[in-house]
Enzyme design. Structure first.
Site, PDB file in Angstrom:
ATOM      1  N   MET A  34      11.058   0.542  -5.210  1.00 52.97           N
ATOM      2  CA  MET A  34      11.884   1.299  -6.162  1.00 52.97           C
ATOM      3  C   MET A  34      12.333   2.607  -5.502  1.00 52.97           C
ATOM      4  O   MET A  34      12.750   3.549  -6.179  1.00 52.97           O
ATOM      5  CB  MET A  34      11.114   1.564  -7.447  1.00 52.97           C
ATOM      6  N   GLY A  40       3.297   4.790   2.680  1.00 55.85           N
ATOM      7  CA  GLY A  40       2.769   3.515   2.180  1.00 55.85           C
ATOM      8  C   GLY A  40       3.835   2.428   2.291  1.00 55.85           C
ATOM      9  O   GLY A  40       3.585   1.330   2.811  1.00 55.85           O
ATOM     10  N   HIS A  41       5.064   2.746   1.813  1.00 57.50           N
ATOM     11  CA  HIS A  41       6.156   1.769   1.940  1.00 57.50           C
ATOM     12  C   HIS A  41       6.422   1.466   3.415  1.00 57.50           C
ATOM     13  O   HIS A  41       6.635   0.305   3.787  1.00 57.50           O
ATOM     14  CB  HIS A  41       7.451   2.340   1.347  1.00 57.50           C
ATOM     15  N   SER A 189       1.818   7.514  -3.559  1.00 52.50           N
ATOM     16  CA  SER A 189       2.609   6.971  -4.660  1.00 52.50           C
ATOM     17  C   SER A 189       3.817   7.869  -4.850  1.00 52.50           C
ATOM     18  O   SER A 189       3.708   9.098  -4.716  1.00 52.50           O
ATOM     19  CB  SER A 189       1.764   6.972  -5.943  1.00 52.50           C
TER      20      SER A 189
HETATM   21  O1  PAF Z   1       5.958  -1.778  -6.719  1.00 50.10           O
HETATM   22  C1  PAF Z   1       7.154  -1.529  -6.976  1.00 50.10           C
HETATM   23  O2  PAF Z   1       7.763  -0.630  -6.405  1.00 50.10           O
HETATM   24  C2  PAF Z   1       7.888  -2.355  -8.033  1.00 50.10           C
HETATM   25  O3  PAF Z   1       7.048  -2.705  -9.069  1.00 50.10           O
HETATM   26  C3  PAF Z   1       8.585  -3.601  -7.440  1.00 50.10           C
HETATM   27  C4  PAF Z   1       7.593  -4.575  -6.862  1.00 50.10           C
HETATM   28  C5  PAF Z   1       9.583  -3.177  -6.383  1.00 50.10           C
HETATM   29  C6  PAF Z   1       9.356  -4.327  -8.555  1.00 50.10           C
HETATM   30  O4  PAF Z   1      10.312  -3.501  -9.132  1.00 50.10           O
END
Ligand code: PAF
Length: 291
Positions: A34, A40-41, A189
């Site tokens: 999102m 983390g990403h 987060s």
């Molecule tokens: O973890 C997230 O960022 C969201 O829940 C996801 C998996 C992209 C779905 O919108």
């Protein structure tokens, strides 16, 4: 090669790209997000990069997974920063669909997991996992990934997606990756950006509580209430912290444990002021995994 990222906004164009990859027998690694990307990403992106021929990252703030009084309208966004980070990470495609293209006004189909989405976060966010499962399946149908990568901080989400893929015969491997933490243990987060400096200090109570659980597990404490009381008392020692839930559950069914004698998941959602944070730790023999 770093510097050759395409940005695709159209669903049709994304599907064409994905079909072409498959026709070339190339594996696609997919990281749905999102946005407002943090390390983390990026750890998911790096893992995807190392295990696939091509990597696609989606950025889409999915409206159907937010409840009416939740933070959809204020969810943090940084499209330029995200794009720069992903370009530097060497991904192939950044997919940024428009909400109107993914959800038409006549949209009426949702994916619902009858059991798993009722536990833990599902109690206070009853439609959340329906929204997550629906958007993830839609994105899988568009990106056609070989492998898809999700962080373990959102443990229940990961289990929901694994079960959805199993139940609906989706042809994608779901790979759970370790939680990435700040220097003091706070799980990374996008929502950490809501915390004031004082709340940020208090937020360490989540990690501290999980470490208490880890110590009790190492000492072979069998009584779940001993864990829950000790964890709760650490969380409540912070003035702005209010637990939504603190639980000790079976790592696959997410059902509450009546005795702790094997693997367990210590899992919690805590409000620090208005910010709802989640975290978890797998307690497993011989030593707890370092999440
Ligand atoms: O973890 C997230 O960022 C969201 O829940 C996801 C998996 C992209 C779905 O919108």
């Amino acid at each position: 090669m770093v510097g050759s990222m395409d940005t695709i906004t159209s669903v049709r164009e994304m599907i064409e790209w994905s079909r072409f990859q498959i026709s070339c027998r190339k594996d696609t690694g997919f990281v749905p997000t999102m946005g407002y990307l943090h390390d983390g990403h990026l750890s998911l992106v790096n893992r995807a990069r190392s295990e696939n021929d091509s990597v696609v990252v989606s950025v889409f703030v999915n409206p159907t997974q937010f409840g009416p009084n939740e933070d959809l309208s204020v969810y943090p966004r940084d499209p330029d920063g995200d794009s720069a980070k992903l370009e530097a990470a060497g991904i192939d495609v950044l997919f940024v669909p428009e909400a109107g293209e993914l959800y038409s006004p006549s949209h009426e189909t949702f994916v619902e997991l009858e059991r798993l989405s009722r536990h833990l976060c599902g109690k206070s966010r009853p439609l959340h996992f329906r929204g997550v499962a629906t958007i993830v399946l839609k994105l899988f149908n568009i990106v056609l990934p070989t492998n898809a990568y999700f962080g373990s901080k959102d443990y229940q989400q990961l289990q929901v997606i694994k079960n959805m893929v199993r139940d609906l015969n989706v042809n994608t491997m779901v790979i759970g990756c370790p939680t990435i933490r700040e220097h003091d243990g706070l799980a990374m987060s996008s929502r950490n950006s809501y915390l004031s400096p004082d709340q940020r200090k208090q937020a360490i109570c989540l990690y501290d509580a999980l470490m208490i659980a880890r110590r009790l597990f190492a000492a072979r404490e069998p009584d779940p209430n001993a864990y829950l009381q000790a964890m709760k008392s650490r969380v409540l020692s912070e003035p702005d912290a209010l637990p939504d839930y603190i639980s000790l559950v079976h790592p696959e069914t997410l059902e509450n444990l009546t005795t702790v004698n094997y693997n367990a998941l210590a899992v919690m959602a805590v409000r620090i002021g208005k910010t709802r944070l989640i975290d978890n730790m797998l307690l497993a023999e011989p030593a707890s995994r370092n999440q």
